[in-house]
Design a protein around this motif. Sequence first.
Motif, PDB file in Angstrom:
ATOM      1  N   VAL A  46       9.996   6.549  29.976  1.00  0.00           N
ATOM      2  CA  VAL A  46       8.750   6.207  29.288  1.00  0.00           C
ATOM      3  C   VAL A  46       8.875   6.447  27.789  1.00  0.00           C
ATOM      4  N   THR A  47       8.640   5.407  27.014  1.00  0.00           N
ATOM      5  CA  THR A  47       8.496   5.518  25.563  1.00  0.00           C
ATOM      6  C   THR A  47       7.014   5.416  25.236  1.00  0.00           C
ATOM      7  N   ALA A  48       6.532   6.266  24.340  1.00  0.00           N
ATOM      8  CA  ALA A  48       5.135   6.207  23.891  1.00  0.00           C
ATOM      9  C   ALA A  48       5.139   6.311  22.376  1.00  0.00           C
ATOM     10  N   GLY A  49       4.764   5.244  21.690  1.00  0.00           N
ATOM     11  CA  GLY A  49       4.879   5.205  20.236  1.00  0.00           C
ATOM     12  C   GLY A  49       3.593   4.820  19.536  1.00  0.00           C
ATOM     13  N   LEU A  50       3.575   5.061  18.229  1.00  0.00           N
ATOM     14  CA  LEU A  50       2.476   4.670  17.355  1.00  0.00           C
ATOM     15  C   LEU A  50       2.974   3.620  16.374  1.00  0.00           C
ATOM     16  N   ILE A  51       2.147   2.612  16.148  1.00  0.00           N
ATOM     17  CA  ILE A  51       2.485   1.571  15.176  1.00  0.00           C
ATOM     18  C   ILE A  51       1.397   1.548  14.103  1.00  0.00           C
ATOM     19  N   PHE A  52       1.835   1.640  12.842  1.00  0.00           N
ATOM     20  CA  PHE A  52       0.939   1.636  11.690  1.00  0.00           C
ATOM     21  C   PHE A  52       1.162   0.323  10.936  1.00  0.00           C
ATOM     22  N   PRO A  53       0.499  -0.778  11.330  1.00  0.00           N
ATOM     23  CA  PRO A  53       0.830  -2.088  10.766  1.00  0.00           C
ATOM     24  C   PRO A  53       0.470  -2.245   9.292  1.00  0.00           C
ATOM     25  N   TYR A  54      -0.345  -1.326   8.737  1.00  0.00           N
ATOM     26  CA  TYR A  54      -0.759  -1.451   7.342  1.00  0.00           C
ATOM     27  C   TYR A  54      -0.233  -0.316   6.463  1.00  0.00           C
ATOM     28  N   ALA A  55       0.564   0.584   7.026  1.00  0.00           N
ATOM     29  CA  ALA A  55       0.995   1.771   6.287  1.00  0.00           C
ATOM     30  C   ALA A  55       2.478   1.692   5.941  1.00  0.00           C
ATOM     31  N   SER A  56       2.827   2.255   4.765  1.00  0.00           N
ATOM     32  CA  SER A  56       4.225   2.267   4.318  1.00  0.00           C
ATOM     33  C   SER A  56       5.002   3.348   5.046  1.00  0.00           C
ATOM     34  N   GLU A  57       6.315   3.299   4.927  1.00  0.00           N
ATOM     35  CA  GLU A  57       7.179   4.312   5.538  1.00  0.00           C
ATOM     36  C   GLU A  57       6.837   5.696   4.997  1.00  0.00           C
ATOM     37  N   GLU A  58       6.587   5.769   3.685  1.00  0.00           N
ATOM     38  CA  GLU A  58       6.257   7.051   3.060  1.00  0.00           C
ATOM     39  C   GLU A  58       4.943   7.603   3.610  1.00  0.00           C
ATOM     40  N   GLU A  59       3.940   6.735   3.763  1.00  0.00           N
ATOM     41  CA  GLU A  59       2.655   7.178   4.285  1.00  0.00           C
ATOM     42  C   GLU A  59       2.759   7.640   5.731  1.00  0.00           C
TER      43      GLU A  59
END
Length: 665
Positions: free
Chosen positions: A159-172
Amino acid sequence: MPARKFALPGAGDSRWQGVPMDSSPQRIVMPRLEALPHLRSAASPGLEEVVRFFHARLPLAWEIYVRPHFNGLSPDVVLLNPEVGLAVYRLVEYPIWEGGYAFRRDSPGSPLTLYVQDEAGAVPVINPFAALRSTRENVAELYIPTVRREWGSVGFGAVTAGLIFPYASEEEVTRFCADAAFQPHRYAPAVSREALARERVHRVFPESGRSRSKLMSETAAAELRAWLREPEYRAAQRQPLVFDPVQKPLVSTRTRSGLRRIRGAAGTGKTHVIAGRAAHLEAQGRRVLVLTFNNALIRYIRDLVDRARAPYCRDERVTVLGFHAWCKLICEQAGFTESYRALWRHHKPDEQRTEEGRQVALKHVCDEELPRLTERALETLDRLGGHRHTGYDALLVDEGQDWSPHWWHVARRAIRNGGEFILAADATQDLYGRAESWTDEAMSGAGFRGKWSELYTCHRLPGDYLPFVSEFASRVLSHKEGDQIPGTRPLQLHAPTQMRWRQVPGGRVPQYGALAVAELEPVAREDPAAYSDVVVVVPTRSLGVELVTHLEHLGINTVHTLQQDSRAASAAKRGFSVGNNGVKVTTMHGMKGWEARYLVVCVEAAESEKVRRALYVALTRLKVSETGVCSYVAVVTSDPQLRQYGCDWPVFIDETGVAGSGASA
C-alpha cells in the motif's frame, strides 16, 4: 493576507493535449474521464489534471478510481494493480505558502491541528498527514484481509498512501512536511507541482515501476474492487430520466380540470412521473410544490427531478418537502412558532406516560393538531398578502396512500387558483392505515372524479424476481380493495437475479443479517458492485441498531436512520440519500419509494398484517440493473409462518435444523 492566484502547471500545455478525455478501453477508469466534470461534486481542475497524468504515464495494468467511497475513507484517487499493489492519494489544494498556515496543538498532548488562512481568518482543516496515516493503516488492516492474513505487518508494503499538492512548489511542500514533522518516503510520497509538470511518474508514484509483488494477488484485488467500483446510483444520476409511452403524457400534459390521480403497483414509476412533471412545469416557469409523507424520500425525489430537468436548467422552482416539515415552515413564516412548539410538548418523555401513550399523543399531533394549526397559519399568510412558501402553481403528492384527506385539503391552500394537482398512490403499500379514509366521497370532496390514470408496467423489479413478489402478495397478504400487485415488465435482458432466503433461529436475525451483507463480497468478484449500492431494511429501530453493530464489527461502514431521538431520526431521514457513502440501513417504512440493486431484508416476526405489508414494501424495493448485470436480494427471518413461502426461493438456507423442502445452498 491578500489572496494568491494559482496557475495549474501543465494546464493548456502541449504536453497534456495528447491525453484523451475518453478512457482507453485497455484501462479501467471509474468513473470515465469524460464524466469527471459532471460528477455530483465536480472534479476540480487539479484533480482532473492528476487523473490525466496517471492515465497518460502509468502502465495499462493500473486501474484508476476517482473519488471512490472506499467505506468512508473517500480519497481523491486510488490506483490498483492486481500484480503489484494499491496506491491511495489525497489532494491538498488549499494554500501552503509561508504564513498561510499553522500547525498547533489545541491542548497539551493533543494531536497537531492544521489552520489555514482565508478571508475569515485562520480556519481549522483536516490534517492531511494524520488522514494519510489513517488511510494507509485502514486499507492494510481492513480492506485487503488476504494480504494481512498471509503477510502480517509486511503487507503494508503493498500500500502506497501519498499527498499531491498540485498548486505548491517543491520548496513549499518540503517546508510544509517539515512543519508537520513528516518525512516523505517511498510508500508515502509528497508530490509538488514541479513533479507533475516534469512528467516523472516514478517521482509521483515510486512503486509504479514495479511489475510484480509477492504481497499482491487477484484475490486481494477482488476484495478491494468491491469497495472501489462506482456505485450504480452515481452513474445513474448522470443519466436523464426516460419515460415509457404511458408515462410520457402524464409528464407532459394537464387534465382539463387540472386534477389527476395516478395509481400503480410498486416499481411502475409513480415517483418518476411526479419528478418528470415537476421538471416539465418548472421549464414553463411554474413554481411547483412536491410533498410526501416519508422524509427519507425527499432527497431521492430531488435527485430524480435533477435527472428529469433539461440540460443546464436549474431554475430551482421546485420545492420538495415532507408534509410535516412544510407545515412547520408555514407556521414559522406566519409567526406561529410558539404555538408550533407547544404542540410537541404533549409527547415529550414523561414518567407518568407509557411509550404507547406517547406514540398516541404524537400521532394525534401529526394527524390532527398540526394540520389544523397550519390551516390557521395559511389564513394569516393570505391576509398578509401571501408569501413565497404559498402561491405555488402546482401541488404534486407522492405516496398519497400515506396521506389523510384532511392533509390534502390543507396543502391545496398553498396553490394559486387554476393550479394543478396530482396525487400518486398505491393502496397495497398502505402502512399507516390511512388509505381506507380515501372513500369515494372523500375523493370527490378532494376534487377527483372519473377514472384513475393507471400504470401497469413494472420497470423496477427484475423479470425473474417479479413472480416471487406477486406470489408473496397473493399468499401472505390479506386482500384489500384497491391493492395493486406488480404485473408485467418490459422485455429486458439482465443477468439472473440472485435470490437467497435464510431461515434462522429466534434472536439471531442481526448476526445473520450482517453475514448476508458480508456474503456480497464473493458476488462482487463476478459483478464488482460498490458496497454503497447495498441497502439493508429492517422492521424496527432496535433490530437495525443491533445489525449496525454487527456490521461495524465486520469493518463495514454504515449510514442509517436509526437515531433514538425523534428529531435526530427525522433529520437523518431528510439527509438520507442513495448518494450517501456506505451500506445503508433503514426501516421498512423509511425505504418506501426507494430502490436498490443489492437488497438485504431482515425480519424477526411478521405476525400482523401491518408488518407483512411492510415486508411486501421492502421486497418490492429491488431494482433491475440499468447495465444488465445481476441484482441480489437476501431475506433473513426467524418467523416460522414465512418458512413455507421462503422454501420456494431458488436458494433456501435452513439454519434452524428443522427439515423442510426447497432448494438448499
